[in-house]
Design a protein around this motif. Structure first.
Motif, mmCIF file in Angstrom:
data_model
loop_
_atom_site.group_PDB
_atom_site.id
_atom_site.type_symbol
_atom_site.label_atom_id
_atom_site.label_comp_id
_atom_site.label_asym_id
_atom_site.label_seq_id
_atom_site.Cartn_x
_atom_site.Cartn_y
_atom_site.Cartn_z
ATOM 1 N N SER A 119 1.840 1.881 -3.544
ATOM 2 C CA SER A 119 0.790 2.413 -4.413
ATOM 3 C C SER A 119 0.551 3.893 -4.107
ATOM 4 O O SER A 119 0.313 4.685 -5.009
ATOM 5 C CB SER A 119 -0.500 1.607 -4.258
ATOM 6 N N GLU A 120 0.665 4.253 -2.828
ATOM 7 C CA GLU A 120 0.496 5.657 -2.461
ATOM 8 C C GLU A 120 1.642 6.506 -3.024
ATOM 9 O O GLU A 120 1.437 7.649 -3.438
ATOM 10 C CB GLU A 120 0.439 5.782 -0.938
ATOM 11 N N ILE A 156 0.833 -1.212 0.000
ATOM 12 C CA ILE A 156 0.000 0.000 0.000
ATOM 13 C C ILE A 156 0.865 1.260 0.000
ATOM 14 O O ILE A 156 0.523 2.250 -0.627
ATOM 15 C CB ILE A 156 -1.053 0.032 1.138
ATOM 16 N N VAL A 177 3.230 5.966 -5.734
ATOM 17 C CA VAL A 177 3.021 6.144 -7.168
ATOM 18 C C VAL A 177 1.944 7.199 -7.426
ATOM 19 O O VAL A 177 2.110 8.063 -8.271
ATOM 20 C CB VAL A 177 2.650 4.799 -7.822
ATOM 21 N N SER A 178 0.843 7.125 -6.698
ATOM 22 C CA SER A 178 -0.187 8.151 -6.889
ATOM 23 C C SER A 178 -0.761 8.570 -5.543
ATOM 24 O O SER A 178 -1.630 7.918 -4.994
ATOM 25 C CB SER A 178 -1.294 7.615 -7.795
#
Lengths: 235, 260, 416
Positions: free
Chosen positions: C390-391, C387, C393-394
């Motif tokens: 993913s944070e 997680i 990255v965006s």
């Protein structure tokens, strides 16, 4: 002497052996025959303690073998497929099996008989199927036991080795050993077996000598009489 | 048992895969230390790898080994040896050789870089202990899977599934539950749930060493007792032993009843 | 500072002149005086009173003259828990070498081992204070030196304990080389200006190692704060210089190396924050420069609360903290540039020592932990890594512009 009473084995819903009774006296070569799925292998594995029956009793020399393992010291088994730890050499494997069994062994004449000297220091992974089978035979015959169980012993053997195996079996036969063999090669049965045990649908369908079988079916050819036995059942 | 253990260890220590595994850890150790020569950072990276990869490798190796030695196991079964001894011998053989690869593979680079004189020796030791535990636990799980599945593809599938569940999915579900029920006192719950997963348990054991300052930041009394006293380390290790014993017992029970 | 020093020198000269006219008396069992109070009462300004070895069971000793109390080795004043032991309301005095113990606890009065009011040009040094309520309590005074005292007690609750060195409405004070432990606040300053606190060691205090309230233009440096509720709390104060201090092992649910609340215009440089639950807790602070600090193995290196504006973090080391930064707001008006982050995984292809990819110090997981503290047990799990990635990255939950655009590849040098 092997005595089997009321043996039952199911795999899930499939009944493989049903109320099977069998007595095998000491001494002689017994061919266990039957079509695929008739329970030959299961019967042998029950004897070896590899398959645990649902019901019934098996005794060897008047002692029950269920939940027991010491009796296997007086039994040699030749499995159908031989697959050994890949990274051991042949001589290490021989040493290991010797190490696992408390009794004396005599492997030297067998090594000679099957011409295995050049392979002794090779890793098992590098051996051909036939050579592996020879090693397999060697491991089985190097101990002196009263009972021999051979599952498809002829697989992958060249003709010369096959002759050696037959010689070996005859010698053991003469020593008064009890030898159980499963095979699909009828000529081998005809040549070697003292008695035929024919399994069908999880039970003994026929037990007797070669001649008795031929007499019963009225056909003077083993292969054909066996086929006759099977076909009659399904008519 | 000891003879079978001896031979299977011997066999495995000469197998190609053991070398692959061994060199993986050896190279990993050297690369990490060479890249930043900071032993503490390397310890943290290795912790991530040990907690995640060791179980995966152990479970895959376990499944592979079992299927590959199946015929040999049958040969052993026909020998005058007690069934459970055959299994335990092979089990110990595999677990010990995997653990040896791990310990020696990581130990050499760390020794070369002077770990044994630095302060992180205890962290490193703990990592190896945890790695060892995970090897033993996941090899046992692998054997259980294979004992129930004759089909190799299925066996491998289940092995990867079990790993995925314990390594990732479990924590995801766990986190979502915590977030949904955050109004309730959850500290006992979260500790219990952590203990129920051997991967989480090993992670906590290492966190107790590496991240104690953050763990003490949480206000719950249970947490405080768990992380603030020796109780955390003690109970984690105890549960780890339980985690080791239960799969082994299940494995032996299944093996004793199995038809070959 | 300079003025402070001048005045001290002048006052020292002044002393020497007086000293030649002054006499020396001794206090002991067989001396002319066997009570300290008697000796003080009979002394004149400028006198020196030497207290010989022995236990003096006295309290409420009043000093209203410019005298010097000098304790010899093993001179012990035992207040037997009756209240304030030495009460000074004079200038140009000194108290040295005494052991003072058993002050006694009061919930209504601030009992102290040494109480000084409305004084100037004084020295309190080399004393040992044990089992005190307040140790050295000074009010409305200037130009005092408190040096090399060893103060400890056995505080267990905030309400029933006092502070080691407590200054109220003072200015131009120097507090140096003291050891304070097991009190409420090690050193407490309220309305104190132009003062310096240096080379002290403050440990195991239940609240703060050093506590500023409404105090401006002060400086503290080269102190060590260990295992306190919080190392240092600076509240409602301006223009404080904090440098070369060590804050470590401040562990617990509300434990900080440094707690800043409503502070502006401070400089925080060359400090070491090591193994604290929270390195610096920043609440409503603006215009603070953080330079050359080392944050090592803290739970959270820095935790922001409330509106914090125009803070600048440059050239700091963030090494192996569980979380580098926790940030509760979606907006960011603070600047992070040129810091070293041990978690930085970028590369430096042009070899200028600056990473080519920016570093994002706030993790999604730190946001989750803020909302649901129990999730802390998932720290360093693969799921959390996923997680966080993913944070990264965006960014959805963390401020997008909270970024170190020039993360340095090699950590800054050790403090000097």
């Amino acid at each position: 002497m092997i005595e089997i009473n009321n043996l039952n084995k199911k795999f899930g819903k499939l009944t493989v052996l049903e109320n099977l009774d069998l007595k095998i006296k000491d001494g002689g070569v017994f061919a266990i025959l039957g079509p695929n799925g008739s329970g030959k292998t299961t019967l042998i594995k029950c004897l070896l303690g590899m398959v645990i029956p649902n019901m019934g009793e098996i005794s060897f020399d008047s002692k029950s073998i269920l939940n027991n393992w010491e009796y296997r010291n007086n039994l040699n088994y030749l499995p159908q497929i031989a697959n050994f730890p890949n990274n051991l050499t042949v001589s290490e494997l021989i040493k290991m099996v010797k190490n696992l069994r408390p009794k004396d062994s005599d492997e030297a004449p067998l090594i000679k008989r099957f011409n295995l000297e050049p392979f002794l220091n090779k890793k098992l992974v590098s051996l051909s199927g036939g050579t592996k089978q020879k090693v397999n035979i060697l491991l089985t015959f190097m101990f002196d036991s009263d009972l021999l169980i051979l599952d498809e012993p002829t697989t992958g053997l060249d003709p010369i080795s096959l002759i050696s195996l037959k010689d070996l079996l005859r010698e053991e036969q003469q020593k008064g050993k009890t030898i159980l063999i499963t095979t699909h090669i009828m000529s081998f049965v005809e040549e070697m077996a003292d008695e035929i045990i024919f399994l069908l649908d999880g039970n003994i369908y026929f037990k007797g000598t070669n001649e008795e079988l031929k007499k019963q079916t009225g056909i003077d050819n083993l292969e054909k009489s066996i086929a006759e036995l099977i076909s009659k059942q399904y008519v | 048992m000891f003879k079978i253990f001896k031979y299977s260890t011997y066999d495995l220590l000469r197998s190609r895969w053991s070398y692959v595994y061994f060199s993986f850890y050896l190279i990993l150790g050297f690369v990490l230390l060479f890249l930043n020569s900071d032993v503490s950072k390397a310890v943290i990276t290795i912790m991530n790898i040990i907690v995640i990869l060791t179980p995966l490798i152990a479970i895959i190796f376990g499944v592979m080994y079992y299927y590959n030695t199946k015929e040999f196991t049958e040969l052993l079964l026909a020998q005058p040896i007690k069934r459970s001894k055959i299994l335990i011998g092979q089990y110990l053989g595999l677990s010990v050789s995997l653990s040896l690869s791990l310990i020696v593979g990581l130990g050499i680079p760390f020794a070369v870089y002077g770990l044994f004189m630095s302060m992180v020796i205890f962290d490193f030791f703990l990592l190896l202990v945890v790695g060892g535990f995970l090897n033993f636990i996941f090899v046992a799980l692998a054997f259980i899977i294979t004992l129930y599945n004759e089909n190799r593809i299925k066996g491998f599938g289940y092995a990867i599934l079990v790993w995925l569940l314990l390594a990732v999915v479990y924590d995801g579900v766990f986190m979502i539950i915590l977030i949904i029920f955050k109004e309730y006192p959850l500290d006992t719950f979260s500790l219990v749930v952590t203990m129920l997963n051997p991967i989480d348990l090993s992670r906590i054991l290492i966190l107790l060493e590496l991240d104690i300052s953050v763990l003490l930041g949480y206000t719950g009394a249970v947490f405080k007792k768990f992380f603030g006293t020796g109780m955390g380390m003690l109970s984690s290790l105890t549960v780890m032993f339980v985690w080791l014993i239960i799969p082994i017992l299940l494995m032996i029970r299944k093996f004793n009843k199995k038809d070959f | 500072m300079l003025i402070n020093r001048y005045l001290l020198i002048i006052s020292l000269l002044f002393y020497t002149v007086l000293y030649s006219a002054a006499s020396t008396t001794e206090v002991c069992e067989s001396c002319d005086y066997n009570s300290i109070q008697d000796a003080v009462d009979n002394a004149i300004s400028g006198d020196t009173i030497i207290i010989k070895a022995g236990v003096y069971k006295e309290f409420a000793i009043r000093i209203e003259k410019e005298i010097h109390l000098i304790g010899e080795e093993n001179s012990i004043i035992d207040g037997e828990n009756n209240g304030t032991i030495i009460n000074v309301s004079a200038e140009n005095f000194s108290i040295k070498g005494l052991t003072i113990k058993n002050v006694g606890i009061s919930y209504t009065k601030d009992y102290a081992a040494i109480l000084v009011s409305r004084s100037k040009y004084f020295t309190i040094e080399n004393n040992i204070l044990r089992n005190v309520f307040f140790g050295i309590l000074i009010e409305k005074s200037k130009y005092g030196l408190i040096r090399n005292n060893d103060i400890s007690s056995s505080a267990t609750h905030e309400a029933s304990s006092g502070n080691g060195v407590h200054l109220w409405h003072c200015s131009r004070m120097r507090i140096e080389q003291n050891k304070v432990s097991n009190l409420r606040d090690g050193i407490y300053l309220e309305f104190v200006e132009n003062s310096s606190i240096s080379n002290n060691e403050s440990s195991d205090n239940i609240r703060y190692g050093l506590h500023f309230m409404f105090s401006n233009n002060d400086e503290y440096f080269k102190n060590e704060f260990r295992n306190n509720g919080a190392g240092v709390a600076v509240m409602f104060s301006k223009i404080i210089k904090m440098h070369h201090n060590t804050f470590h092992l401040n562990w617990g649910p509300a434990s900080y190396g440094l707690l800043l609340k409503e502070i502006t215009d401070a400089d925080i440089e060359n400090n070491l924050f090591e193994k604290n639950t929270i390195g610096i807790n920043i609440d409503g602070c603006s215009r603070i420069n953080y330079t050359n600090n080392h944050f090592v193995q803290n739970g959270w290196a820095i935790k922001f609360h409330g509106g914090c504006y125009e803070n600048i973090f440059e050239l700091n080391n963030f090494i192996h903290n569980s979380f580098d930064l926790s940030y509760s707001s979606r907006l960011n008006d603070n600047k992070f540039e040129g810091n070293y982050w041990s978690d930085y995984n970028g590369y430096d292809l042009d070899k200028d020592g600056i990473g080519d990819v920016p570093y994002r110090p706030v993790r999604l997981f730190s946001y989750v932990v803020n909302k649901t503290p129990e999730t802390l047990v998932l720290l360093r799990s693969l799921f959390v890594d996923i997680i966080n990635f993913s944070e990264k990255v965006s960014p959805v939950f963390t401020p997008e512009n909270l970024i170190d655009n020039k993360p340095i590849m090699i950590r800054i040098n050790d403090r000097n």
